[in-house]
Design an enzyme around this catalytic site. Structure first.
Site, mmCIF file in Angstrom:
data_model
loop_
_atom_site.group_PDB
_atom_site.id
_atom_site.type_symbol
_atom_site.label_atom_id
_atom_site.label_comp_id
_atom_site.label_asym_id
_atom_site.label_seq_id
_atom_site.Cartn_x
_atom_site.Cartn_y
_atom_site.Cartn_z
ATOM 1 N N ASP A 420 0.735 -1.272 -0.064
ATOM 2 C CA ASP A 420 0.100 0.211 -0.031
ATOM 3 C C ASP A 420 0.727 1.349 0.104
ATOM 4 O O ASP A 420 1.988 1.305 0.776
ATOM 5 C CB ASP A 420 -0.895 0.021 1.225
ATOM 6 N N ILE A 421 0.409 2.411 -0.857
ATOM 7 C CA ILE A 421 0.953 3.677 -0.666
ATOM 8 C C ILE A 421 0.788 4.348 0.593
ATOM 9 O O ILE A 421 -0.201 4.653 0.681
ATOM 10 C CB ILE A 421 0.649 4.232 -1.875
ATOM 11 N N GLU A 463 -4.828 2.499 -4.170
ATOM 12 C CA GLU A 463 -3.363 2.749 -3.987
ATOM 13 C C GLU A 463 -2.994 1.234 -3.271
ATOM 14 O O GLU A 463 -1.907 1.126 -3.169
ATOM 15 C CB GLU A 463 -3.115 3.907 -3.201
#
Length: 549
Positions: A420-421, A463
């Site tokens: 995940d960002i 994301e």
């Protein structure tokens, strides 16, 4: 303050290139002014008109790349006018008197409302086995910019000044050629033959770039041997993503053909011919094992006799079509059947084509290759995320399930990663969704660069990303994802003159440490590890086995 200084240094290369281009613009304007004056004095001067076309073409291609979008568009508009005048072969050419002032006005508009978006990584070594690109570009500033941006994604890039350098360079063998379509000194009518002759010996994918966004320019590139044509100014993030997809495309893998034929000699002969052409072939001897074989071998085409012991090929095709996963699997019948009605019925029940016995082996190879290529194109369109080129949510979940099923039949360790960002909502809120898309696309490109062709990579949603890594335990997966995390943290994004970085968090789980877990449970374990990474401060990779909740 120290952090701001570090960011400034890391972006200095791109800033210097843009500053150098801004200085060069004044000499470009003077050149255009000189040529316009010559044409006013000598309206029939073809040389001056050709030089003016070349100057506007260069301006149209480079200006937008360095943030002067209005100037680039105006130059493209004027270049089109000049190109038309060149093709008319008129004795006299009337040059609009406001050309130069219009260009300067566009330039002024850019300086007042300039919006910059760029990426660059901190200096780091590029692996020796990274994809190798040859960039053929006459404009050295533009080449330096493209080289910097492409290197950010882990490509080894070698710049060649012009087309002639392709004949003499001793650079490593390229995985892809990226060529300015006008990087050649010859008449336009001779360019196509020139490129065809020059590029004939290259086996890698070839793409052209150019400032002309026209049907004719794209057609010329196609006829010269190019797979595609990118219009300047180049969107470097999309270009890097596309290059990465092409180099690592499924088309580089052997096509998988399943043969179902009771004539063992014919089946063996077809298998040998197809394997000689680089395909992977399996032969099904017991039709009752159809579903087990198809699930394990995962064929991209079935080649089978229309009449088999105790069952027909059409019946097997109908059985396959009842399962969504195999509904679109191409099927080619081998048969000596001459009854048109029976053949039509077989095709209606499932099947794409007939090959009559005795089989024309050349036609067999071409037909198999064409059907497999079409299936892959369909799969990419249906299953791939448009922004990143990675598998969509449903497809990556299916990939987890398929890998788990394979491990049940043939013991194999594999890892599942949820990634995940960090703080991505803040990126969208601060810089806008277009910049957010650039960040997401950068993750997709880096994933392809770091992972193997056997790995399955997907955009799980927003994301968040999911990786399925065969023959890879949690420790090895942790090391791989941690390198990816470090490289991504080194990328500097910029928008409207402001730079920023992003980080990644990830969770890893493997089936060896959780042997009783289902595919869904493994995915959940990886997701819980990701949550732990977020909770413990982000910008880290956590193994599910490390969790002490």
């Amino acid at each position: 303050m120290a952090e701001q200084s570090l960011i400034s240094r890391s972006l200095s290369h791109i800033e210097k290139l843009k500053a150098a281009y801004a200085e060069r613009l004044e000499s470009e304007f003077k050149r255009i002014e000189t040529l316009s004056s010559r044409l006013k004095r000598h309206p029939s001067c073809d040389n001056a008109l050709s030089e003016l076309h070349s100057a506007l073409h260069t301006l149209a291609g480079a200006a937008g790349t360095f943030g002067f979008h209005s100037l680039g568009e105006k130059a493209r508009e004027l270049e089109t006018i000049v190109a038309k005048k060149l093709s008319e072969s008129s004795d006299e050419v009337a040059v609009p008197v406001r050309w130069l002032s219009e260009l300067r006005e566009a330039h002024a508009a850019d300086r007042h409302g300039q919006s910059e978006e760029a990426i660059e990584t901190s200096p780091q070594a590029i692996a020796a086995d990274s994809p190798c690109l040859w960039l053929v570009e006459r404009d050295h500033l533009l080449a330096s910019y493209a080289l910097s941006q492409l290197t950010s994604f882990g490509f080894r890039v070698y710049h060649l000044d012009d087309a002639d350098a392709l004949k003499i360079t001793d650079n490593p063998e390229p995985d892809l050629l990226l060529i300015d379509h006008h990087a050649v000194q010859c008449e336009e009518s001779e360019a196509q033959d020139f490129w065809q002759s020059l590029l004939d010996g290259f086996q890698c994918p070839i793409f052209f770039t150019g400032a002309e966004d026209s049907f004719s320019a794209k057609l010329e590139a196609l006829r010269a041997g190019a797979l595609g044509y990118f219009v300047k100014p180049l969107d470097m993030t999309k270009l890097a993503s596309h290059i990465s997809q092409v180099i690592r495309t499924e088309d580089s893998k052997p096509g998988r053909v399943l043969i179902i034929e009771d004539d063992r000699e014919l089946a063996s002969y077809c298998k040998s011919i197809l394997e000689e052409k680089g395909m992977q072939v399996a032969v099904l001897e017991k039709t009752e094992q159809l579903f087990e074989t198809v699930s394990e071998f995962n064929p991209e085409l079935v080649l089978m006799d229309l009449w088999l012991p105790h069952v027909t090929g059409a019946e097997l095709a109908a059985l396959l079509s009842q399962t969504a996963r195999w509904a679109h699997l191409p099927i080619i019948y081998l048969s000596a059947e001459s009854n048109r009605e029976l053949r039509n019925q077989a095709l209606l029940r499932g099947g794409d084509a007939f090959l009559e016995k005795p089989v024309d082996m050349d036609l067999l190879v071409r037909l198999c290759a064409a059907r497999i290529r079409r299936l892959r194109e369909l799969e990419r369109t249906r299953n791939r995320d448009g922004l990143t080129g990675l598998l969509k949510h449903a497809s990556i979940k299916e990939a987890v399930q398929m890998q788990w099923q394979l491990a049940q039949r043939r013991p194999q360790t594999f890892s599942v990663v949820m990634l995940d960002i960090d703080h991505f909502k803040a990126v969208n809120d601060t810089y806008g969704h277009a910049v957010g898309d650039t960040v997401i696309a950068a993750v997709g490109t880096l994933l392809r660069q770091h992972c193997r062709t056997t790995d399955k990579l997907g955009r799980y949603g927003g994301e968040e990303f999911t990786l399925v890594l065969p023959d890879c335990n949690a420790d090895h997966a942790h090391k791989l994802v941690n390198r990816l995390r470090e490289d991504f943290a080194g990328i500097k994004f910029a928008s409207d003159g402001e730079s920023f970085t992003c980080t990644l968090s990830a969770g890893v789980a493997d089936n060896h440490q959780f042997p009783k877990d289902t595919a869904e449970a493994l995915l959940e374990k990886a997701d819980q590890a990701l949550y732990r990474a977020k909770r413990d401060g982000r910008n880290r990779v956590v193994r599910a086995s490390d969790q002490q909740v």
